[in-house]
Design an enzyme around this catalytic site. Sequence first.
Site, PDB file in Angstrom:
ATOM      1  N   CYS A   1      89.330  31.717  96.708  1.00 29.97           N
ATOM      2  CA  CYS A   1      89.811  30.357  96.950  1.00 29.97           C
ATOM      3  C   CYS A   1      90.512  29.799  95.721  1.00 29.97           C
ATOM      4  O   CYS A   1      91.325  28.896  95.828  1.00 29.97           O
ATOM      5  CB  CYS A   1      88.641  29.470  97.343  1.00 29.97           C
ATOM      6  SG  CYS A   1      87.273  29.601  96.206  1.00 29.97           S
TER       7      CYS A   1
ATOM      8  N   GLU B   1      83.560  23.289 100.649  1.00 30.01           N
ATOM      9  CA  GLU B   1      84.385  24.036  99.685  1.00 30.01           C
ATOM     10  C   GLU B   1      85.384  24.822 100.516  1.00 30.01           C
ATOM     11  O   GLU B   1      85.006  25.786 101.182  1.00 30.01           O
ATOM     12  CB  GLU B   1      83.520  24.987  98.844  1.00 30.01           C
ATOM     13  CG  GLU B   1      82.487  24.305  97.969  1.00 30.01           C
ATOM     14  CD  GLU B   1      83.091  23.611  96.758  1.00 30.01           C
ATOM     15  OE1 GLU B   1      84.325  23.613  96.591  1.00 30.01           O
ATOM     16  OE2 GLU B   1      82.310  23.026  95.986  1.00 30.01           O
TER      17      GLU B   1
ATOM     18  N   ASN C   1      84.201  36.153 101.365  1.00 31.14           N
ATOM     19  CA  ASN C   1      84.926  36.606 100.174  1.00 31.14           C
ATOM     20  C   ASN C   1      84.046  36.733  98.926  1.00 31.14           C
ATOM     21  O   ASN C   1      84.272  37.619  98.113  1.00 31.14           O
ATOM     22  CB  ASN C   1      86.164  35.736  99.923  1.00 31.14           C
ATOM     23  CG  ASN C   1      85.827  34.311  99.589  1.00 31.14           C
ATOM     24  OD1 ASN C   1      84.840  33.778 100.087  1.00 31.14           O
ATOM     25  ND2 ASN C   1      86.617  33.688  98.752  1.00 31.14           N
TER      26      ASN C   1
ATOM     27  N   GLU D   1      79.869  21.512  93.582  1.00 36.93           N
ATOM     28  CA  GLU D   1      78.725  22.410  93.426  1.00 36.93           C
ATOM     29  C   GLU D   1      78.578  22.735  91.938  1.00 36.93           C
ATOM     30  O   GLU D   1      79.441  22.421  91.123  1.00 36.93           O
ATOM     31  CB  GLU D   1      78.960  23.690  94.229  1.00 36.93           C
ATOM     32  CG  GLU D   1      79.020  23.436  95.721  1.00 36.93           C
ATOM     33  CD  GLU D   1      79.010  24.711  96.537  1.00 36.93           C
ATOM     34  OE1 GLU D   1      80.020  25.433  96.503  1.00 36.93           O
ATOM     35  OE2 GLU D   1      77.990  24.974  97.199  1.00 36.93           O
TER      36      GLU D   1
END
Length: 452
Positions: free
Chosen positions: A261, A227, A129, A431
């Site tokens: 997300c 993630e 994505n 992150e």
Amino acid sequence: MHDVINPATEEVIATVRPTSAEETDEAIVRAHEAWPSWRSVAPGERATLLRRFSDVVRDHAEELAQLEVANAGHTIGNARWEANNVANVLAYYAGAPERLFGRQIPVPGGIDMTFQEPIGVVGIIVPWNFPMPIAGWGFAPALAAGCTVVLKPAEVTPLTAIRLGELALEAGIPEHVLSILPGKGSVVGQRFVEHPLVRKIVFTGSTEVGEQIMAGAARQVKRVTLELGGKSANIVFADADLEKAAAAAPYGVFDNAGQDCCARSRILVQRSALDRFMELFEAAVAGVRVEDPTLETSEMGPLITRSHFETVAGFVPDDAPVAFRGTCPTGPGYWFPPTVLSPVAPGDRSFREEIFGPVVSVTSFEDEDEAIRLANATDFGLSGSIWTRDIGRGLRVSRGVETGTLSVNSHSSVRYWTPFGGFKKSGLGRELGPDALDAFTETKNVFINTED
Ligand code: NAD
């Protein structure tokens, strides 16, 4: 060979040879061999190399952006942001090697100090994505910390990662320090998990695969950053600037065709403002430009693949409570119109599951407590937004919602200099931001006796 398809036209734009399990093992061994010399490059020199890598990426930003438009159907505006995000993240972490401090801790009888040691070979597994940013969020801090990297792009979107690997060499990053290995998750990704020389996995993707990776890594106590999915809430209180909240709402969920997300795929609206919000929201959705992603005016492109289109369509059966929809092109390409479902009850599938397409559910709430309870009624906890003019309420609700990245009166999620990651089944670890190198280093404590 794997055909790479343009999702806006359904044309084959490239063929890529998938890496085999044996080739993956060889690349891991070479990355391991390259590690001692990479970790001993002087901090200032490693910083210079990363800065040069950043400059080369920026010089090629337009080429990378065009490649992403063709491979992933991203709008050209988004793709330019994504290519520059890689350059920015590299430039930011180019400041890290000289700042990789340990500590000196007072102890009796000597000196105690800590070192942040690079962890070794890092395996980065990237979804389709956001192929460029997610690759960069992994490799930039890993390289800065003195780790070497093997990176697997998603099967359907390998082209920009392959190009970034070439640009790294052009910038002077030594061979085998950053290796791009296109191929299957079940082959290349699986070897990253199984191979003992890979000391850390950074995985971004579905919660289902993330769980498998965590279980596999546990056998070697291999470090993981995960993630994963999201089902974020956009909470609109009656005291908000409703015009602004409604105008921004489509872009909080339909950006990247909802394949984000952080998509705010549940809109929770305070009951007394629901009718007015829906009126304004309908006009805003009608204004979203879903069109050829190469056009400068395009705000939303197609879905990534035919099979993903079918999955998204499965959330909008004939009897779905469709309140209104936007428009999209017909003809070739995996086009899906922005779709608003209302009313949706908290038990409904579209309220609970990540759709990963341009489909949003609207639900109403009575008061602050119910808003927080509904926002938290999900296994995920990645992102979210709160719209209110009452800053006290904005803060109270921010503290109450169990997610990693929230914004008040905006839909921003990601700034490369602030931490990013999820609560609950949205992930593990963080992150970006000032502490990202912690994920790529081990703390070593050394005591020196000064007494005898
Ligand atoms: P996916 O889990 O299907 O695949 C992700 C990557 O994992 C791909 O490269 C794939 O080849 C690889 N993979 C698949 N099976 C594997 C295995 N058994 N071992 C090792 N690797 C394997 O996810 P996707 O469909 O590509 O991406 C969409 C998902 O990613 C969504 O759930 C989305 O929410 C999530 N995502 C999360 C974030 C975040 O930062 N939290 C960001 C982007 C996407």
